[in-house]
Design an enzyme around this catalytic site. Structure first.
Site, short mmCIF file in Angstrom:
data_model
loop_
_atom_site.label_atom_id
_atom_site.label_comp_id
_atom_site.label_asym_id
_atom_site.label_seq_id
_atom_site.Cartn_x
_atom_site.Cartn_y
_atom_site.Cartn_z
N LYS A 278 0.84 -1.20 0.00
CA LYS A 278 0.00 0.00 0.00
C LYS A 278 0.87 1.25 0.00
O LYS A 278 1.72 1.43 0.87
CB LYS A 278 -0.91 0.00 1.24
CG LYS A 278 -1.92 1.12 1.23
CD LYS A 278 -2.95 0.94 2.33
CE LYS A 278 -2.56 1.60 3.63
NZ LYS A 278 -2.49 3.06 3.59
N ASP B 202 -3.46 4.21 -1.98
CA ASP B 202 -4.42 4.65 -0.96
C ASP B 202 -4.32 6.17 -0.76
O ASP B 202 -3.85 6.64 0.26
CB ASP B 202 -4.14 3.89 0.35
CG ASP B 202 -5.16 4.20 1.44
OD1 ASP B 202 -6.30 4.55 1.10
OD2 ASP B 202 -4.81 4.07 2.63
N LYS C 258 -7.08 8.10 -1.11
CA LYS C 258 -8.41 8.50 -0.61
C LYS C 258 -8.88 9.81 -1.24
O LYS C 258 -9.10 10.82 -0.56
CB LYS C 258 -8.39 8.65 0.92
CG LYS C 258 -7.92 7.42 1.66
CD LYS C 258 -8.06 7.60 3.16
CE LYS C 258 -7.54 6.43 3.94
NZ LYS C 258 -6.07 6.29 3.93
N ASP D 36 -13.05 14.99 -3.81
CA ASP D 36 -13.03 16.30 -4.46
C ASP D 36 -14.26 16.38 -5.35
O ASP D 36 -15.13 15.50 -5.28
CB ASP D 36 -11.72 16.43 -5.27
CG ASP D 36 -11.24 17.87 -5.36
OD1 ASP D 36 -12.07 18.74 -5.69
OD2 ASP D 36 -10.05 18.14 -5.12
N THR E 90 -10.90 4.28 10.30
CA THR E 90 -10.83 3.45 11.51
C THR E 90 -10.27 4.23 12.71
O THR E 90 -10.32 3.76 13.84
CB THR E 90 -10.00 2.18 11.25
OG1 THR E 90 -8.90 2.52 10.41
CG2 THR E 90 -10.81 1.11 10.60
N ARG F 242 1.76 -0.43 11.15
CA ARG F 242 2.72 -0.27 12.24
C ARG F 242 2.86 -1.49 13.13
O ARG F 242 3.92 -1.73 13.68
CB ARG F 242 2.33 0.96 13.07
CG ARG F 242 2.57 2.26 12.33
CD ARG F 242 1.88 3.41 12.98
NE ARG F 242 0.43 3.29 12.88
CZ ARG F 242 -0.42 4.16 13.40
NH1 ARG F 242 0.03 5.20 14.05
NH2 ARG F 242 -1.73 3.98 13.26
#
Ligand code: C5P
Length: 236
Positions: free
Chosen positions: A34, A61, A63, A66, A122, A215
């Site tokens: 990603k 990713d 996102k 607009d 999330t 992470r």
């Protein structure tokens, strides 16, 4: 789908060399990487070509959120880069999602990226939603966004593991669910900002199609052996 094919590794780094070294180390186990805002802002589209050259697939990713015309243009460009999957925000609305769908469908080559809408991040809790003026219960909002995303022609959504089951029930098994905020069991991460995180077991039981590891993997002492052990455990 085998367990390792469900895994997506989040390359949340600034240094190109560091990101590519991780791709190289993990390539034997996982194929989808990603690229998010941090790496893309620092490295630009070349990082996508580099990952492809190393044999990986890219989940872009960024996102997008607009006006429809701008998002359609960005999706067209992402398609041209040959990414495997890309994200836009469901909050951008039906028209924006339909414009993105059209832009991708107009692409001539056989390979079309999976178009995935982000429902509610999330890292958001119900209180965070209230703070920005959204009063619907979180689960209801996620489901509403998922249904809108399906109407807009999306291939699936990003949501937390907690919402995956109800989305599958409502939108059907084929509607893809990508779950970030995955925590490898008993592993606390530095600066935790996710409010709706989950372990792998729960993620698998929820029916999520793809699990994003970030992470909780990269902050481990030995990420490669941890991933190897995890794959062995869940593949047996
Ligand atoms: O490090 P951690 O496992 O929290 O990383 C999660 C990754 O998934 C980050 O790159 C983050 O941007 C992304 N993501 C997310 N929540 C979403 C969509 C994407 O955490 N709803």
């Amino acid at each position: 789908m085998s367990f390792s094919k469900k895994l997506i590794l989040a390359l949340d780094f600034s240094e190109v060399q560091e990101a590519l070294q991780w791709v190289d180390r993990f390539m034997d186990f996982v194929k989808i990487f990603k690229v998010g805002k941090q790496l893309f802002t620092s490295a630009g589209p070349q990082i996508i070509r580099d990952i492809h050259r190393q044999g990986g697939q890219v989940f872009l990713d960024l996102k997008y959120h607009d006006i429809p015309n701008t998002v359609a243009g960005a999706c067209r460009e992402a398609s041209e880069l040959g990414v495997f999957m890309l994200t836009i925000h469901a909050m951008g609305g039906l028209e924006m999602m339909q414009a993105a769908r059209e832009a991708i469908d107009q692409r001539s080559s056989q390979h079309k990226p999976l178009l995935i809408a982000v429902t509610v991040l999330t890292s958001f809790s119900e209180q965070n939603l209230k703070d920005i003026g959204i009063v619907l219960p979180l689960k209801q909002l996620v489901l509403q966004y998922a249904k809108l995303a399906q109407k807009g022609g999306m291939d699936g959504v990003v949501c937390s593991v907690q919402e995956a089951k109800s989305i599958k029930k409502e939108c059907g098994e084929k509607f893809l669910v990508v779950a970030p905020g995955i925590r490898l069991e008993e592993r606390k991460i530095l600066k935790e900002d996710q409010k709706r995180s989950s372990g792998i077991e729960a993620a698998l039981q929820s029916g999520a199609d793809f699990l994003v590891l970030g992470r909780s993997l990269f902050q481990a002492k030995n990420p490669v052996s941890l991933l190897k052990q995890t794959i062995e455990h869940y593949s047996s």
